[in-house]
Scaffold this active site. Structure first.
Site, short mmCIF file in Angstrom:
data_model
loop_
_atom_site.label_atom_id
_atom_site.label_comp_id
_atom_site.label_asym_id
_atom_site.label_seq_id
_atom_site.Cartn_x
_atom_site.Cartn_y
_atom_site.Cartn_z
N PRO A 9 -4.24 -11.93 -12.61
CG PRO A 9 -3.68 -13.50 -14.37
CD PRO A 9 -4.84 -12.43 -13.87
CG ASN A 10 1.49 -13.48 -12.24
OD1 ASN A 10 1.74 -14.43 -11.42
ND2 ASN A 10 1.16 -13.68 -13.62
NE ARG A 17 4.14 -9.32 -13.05
CZ ARG A 17 2.76 -9.27 -13.75
NH1 ARG A 17 1.83 -8.48 -13.25
NH2 ARG A 17 2.92 -9.84 -15.01
CE1 TYR A 22 3.35 -5.23 -15.98
CE2 TYR A 22 5.03 -6.94 -15.26
CZ TYR A 22 3.91 -6.57 -16.22
OH TYR A 22 3.62 -7.30 -17.24
CG ASN A 73 -3.82 -4.72 -14.96
OD1 ASN A 73 -4.09 -5.45 -15.62
ND2 ASN A 73 -2.87 -3.89 -14.36
CB ALA A 76 -1.59 -13.00 -18.66
CG HIS A 79 -2.55 -10.04 -23.29
ND1 HIS A 79 -2.66 -8.82 -23.92
CD2 HIS A 79 -1.75 -10.12 -22.27
CE1 HIS A 79 -2.03 -8.08 -22.91
NE2 HIS A 79 -1.46 -8.53 -22.12
CG ASP A 86 -18.60 -13.71 -23.61
OD1 ASP A 86 -18.44 -12.85 -24.55
OD2 ASP A 86 -18.66 -14.98 -23.95
CD GLU A 97 -7.73 -3.04 -21.86
OE1 GLU A 97 -8.50 -2.44 -22.87
OE2 GLU A 97 -7.00 -3.85 -22.30
CG HIS A 99 -3.11 -3.06 -19.53
ND1 HIS A 99 -3.28 -4.38 -19.07
CD2 HIS A 99 -3.93 -2.78 -20.47
CE1 HIS A 99 -4.29 -4.96 -19.69
NE2 HIS A 99 -4.88 -3.85 -20.65
CB ILE A 100 1.06 -1.43 -14.34
CG1 ILE A 100 0.23 -1.36 -13.30
CG2 ILE A 100 2.10 -0.74 -13.57
CD1 ILE A 100 0.30 -2.36 -12.18
CB SER A 101 3.57 -2.01 -18.72
OG SER A 101 2.81 -3.17 -19.35
NE ARG A 106 5.69 -5.00 -21.50
CZ ARG A 106 5.43 -6.17 -20.34
NH1 ARG A 106 4.15 -5.80 -19.71
NH2 ARG A 106 6.14 -7.06 -20.00
NE ARG A 110 3.95 -8.48 -22.26
CZ ARG A 110 3.81 -9.49 -21.33
NH1 ARG A 110 2.78 -9.71 -20.61
NH2 ARG A 110 4.62 -10.38 -21.08
C1 DQA Z 1 -0.43 -5.98 -17.36
C2 DQA Z 1 -0.01 -6.19 -18.66
C3 DQA Z 1 0.00 -7.44 -19.22
O1 DQA Z 1 0.59 -7.86 -20.58
C4 DQA Z 1 0.75 -8.49 -18.17
O2 DQA Z 1 0.23 -9.85 -18.58
C5 DQA Z 1 0.35 -8.13 -16.80
C6 DQA Z 1 0.10 -6.85 -16.34
C7 DQA Z 1 0.02 -4.48 -16.94
O3 DQA Z 1 -0.60 -4.20 -15.70
O4 DQA Z 1 0.78 -3.92 -17.41
O5 DQA Z 1 0.13 -8.81 -15.99
O6 DQA Z 1 -1.65 -5.83 -17.32
#
Ligand code: DQA
Length: 148
Positions: A9-10, A17, A22, A73, A76, A79, A86, A97, A99-101, A106, A110
């Site tokens: 998501p997002n 965003r 990001y 990725n 959210a 978390h 599963d 896995e 994550h951009i950030s 953080r 997270r």
């Molecule tokens: C994220 C970090 C997550 O905490 C956040 O909810 C995201 C992006 C990242 O790529 O840094 O949507 O996965």
């Protein structure tokens, strides 16, 4: 070799965003960079993005038997989602896995990742390049034992 790159998501709103967290590169740029990297490394790649947890589970399930490695990725859902954990366990496809950030620096919420327990590696805080590093890891460890 075929890789699947999944974004939750997002992540379709990259560039819009919170660019301070990001970055300013869009999801379209992410897709182009992943496709160019796959071409350069001589592997096939498929990209998928959804804002819906069940659709992400379906995508992971459908990869069974068709995909050699997954880069995910989960946004959210990292978390919160035991369903994604599963799903990765169920298909037993080596999964990285991303994550951009740098989630480790953080908010406390997270720093919890359910999916991590099923992943062979986590790459966090390297921006879009992290996806390419994850692809390299899967290419180099293709067929190898899971390692962290
Ligand atoms: C994220 C970090 C997550 O905490 C956040 O909810 C995201 C992006 C990242 O790529 O840094 O949507 O996965």
């Amino acid at each position: 070799m075929k890789l699947l790159v999944i974004n939750g998501p997002n992540l379709n709103l990259l560039g819009i965003r919170e660019p301070g967290i990001y970055g300013e590169q869009s999801y379209e740029t992410l897709k182009s960079r992943v496709k160019a990297h796959a071409k350069a490394r001589g592997v096939e790649v498929e990209l998928y993005q959804s804002n819906h947890e069940g659709d992400l589970v379906d995508c992971i399930q459908q990869a069974y038997g068709h995909t050699d490695g997954i880069v995910i990725n989960p946004g959210a859902y990292t978390h919160t989602s035991i369903a994604l954990l599963d799903a990765v366990k169920a298909v037993s496809i080596p999964t990285v896995e991303v994550h951009i950030s740098d989630v480790s620096k953080r908010e406390a919420f997270r720093q919890v990742s359910y999916i991590r327990a099923a992943c062979v590696k986590t790459i966090s805080g390297h921006g879009i390049s992290g996806y390419l590093e994850a692809m390299d890891f899967l290419i180099e460890h293709n067929g190898g034992a899971p390692c962290r």
